[in-house]
Scaffold this active site. Structure first.
Site, PDB file in Angstrom:
ATOM      1  N   PHE A 112     -42.256 -28.233  21.377  1.00 14.03           N
ATOM      2  CA  PHE A 112     -42.249 -26.831  20.985  1.00 14.03           C
ATOM      3  C   PHE A 112     -41.262 -26.040  21.828  1.00 14.03           C
ATOM      4  CE2 PHE A 112     -46.592 -28.410  20.352  1.00 14.03           C
ATOM      5  CZ  PHE A 112     -46.890 -27.987  19.069  1.00 14.03           C
ATOM      6  N   ASP A 113     -40.573 -25.107  21.196  1.00 18.40           N
ATOM      7  CA  ASP A 113     -39.870 -24.057  21.921  1.00 18.40           C
ATOM      8  C   ASP A 113     -40.929 -23.096  22.462  1.00 18.40           C
ATOM      9  OD1 ASP A 113     -37.902 -22.264  22.859  1.00 18.40           O
ATOM     10  OD2 ASP A 113     -37.902 -21.195  20.942  1.00 18.40           O
ATOM     11  N   GLY A 114     -40.516 -22.207  23.364  1.00 20.42           N
ATOM     12  CA  GLY A 114     -41.462 -21.260  23.944  1.00 20.42           C
ATOM     13  C   GLY A 114     -41.534 -19.939  23.203  1.00 20.42           C
TER      14      GLY A 114
END
Length: 275
Positions: A137-139
């Protein structure tokens, strides 16, 4: 192809409680590699396509870009049920198709051939694990809200550093994939650390020294354990994703999606937050 969409659910997987299931909808062209079939449809028309599907319905379709991801979720389901036969929190796969019922027979037979859940994403070339489900996941704007992206867009990077320092101990808001990540976290807790079939990763453009603390504090506040966190400080994410080899990566930045695809990593663009 056809305008009407049919939904075919895999009746071979007995979901004990659909309200507790993690439902994932997949298109047939993501699950199976149908580039040749699609080319036939575009060049010869729907009638030739349908004839071809019927003539070849006993020949399984080739694995598509999302196939390893679905296979990995199936593996996690089996592992969860081996721990608890009454487990209700399982992945439920629904296959979405625009094919007619007649032309969909080959798809259904392909599903049965591969023994994967589902019945009716860019090409993957990177080999993925069959023993683990890996999700990255990206943040900001994915796991977390887009509040920091808003500050960056409106006031610039210097103000982002100032804002994050002031808000370091204040958890960020929830992003669109926080719930999914939390469900994976709940599943992970059912396994021992040394025998966990689920791996989760945070791959964020934040830097560890100035912007990393709040991200970690937010994950702790949520009680969400991520296996590994990578703070890229704005560097391209493709190379690290090539090392991780996740089954899928979620990011809100089209550039990062393209970067992932350059390394053969399946990636989903999250249409949320700042653009």
């Amino acid at each position: 192809m056809d305008d009407d969409i049919e939904v075919i659910m895999n009746t071979g997987v007995q979901q004990k409680d659909s309200s507790m299931a993690v439902t994932i909808a997949i298109s047939v062209r993501a699950l199976f590699d149908m580039e040749e079939e699609h080319e036939l449809f575009m060049t010869e028309g729907p009638e030739e396509f349908l004839t071809s599907q019927i003539d070849n319905e006993d020949i399984p379709l080739k694995e598509g870009i999302v196939f390893p991801f679905i296979r990995a979720t199936h593996m996690v389901n089996k592992r969860l049920l081996s721990l608890n036969p009454e487990e209700k929190q399982l992945f439920q796969i629904i296959l979405l198709s625009t094919h007619s019922a007649e032309g969909g027979i080959r798809i259904i037979k392909s599903v049965k051939y591969y023994k994967i859940p589902a019945a009716l994403m860019l090409k993957q070339t990177s080999a993925t694990s069959k023993e683990q489900l890996k999700v990255a996941f990206d943040g900001d704007s994915v796991l977390f809200s887009d509040e920091t992206d808003v500050v960056f867009r409106e006031k610039g990077l210097a103000e982002v550093f100032k804002y994050e320092k002031e808000m370091q101990n204040v958890p960020m808001g929830e992003g669109p994939f926080k719930v999914f990540a939390m469900i994976l976290g709940e599943m992970k807790k059912k396994f021992s650390p040394e025998d966990d079939p689920i791996c989760t990763y945070l791959v964020t453009a934040r830097s560890s020294n100035k912007l990393g603390a709040r991200a970690i504090n937010t994950l702790r506040h949520w009680g969400l354990q991520i296996d590994e966190a990578f703070f890229m400080a704005g560097s391209p994410k493709g190379p690290i994703l090539a090392q991780i080899k996740p089954h899928i990566f979620f990011d809100d930045n089209p550039g990062n999606i393209l970067g992932a695809h350059e390394y053969g990593i399946p990636a989903g663009l999250v249409l949320a937050g700042c653009k």
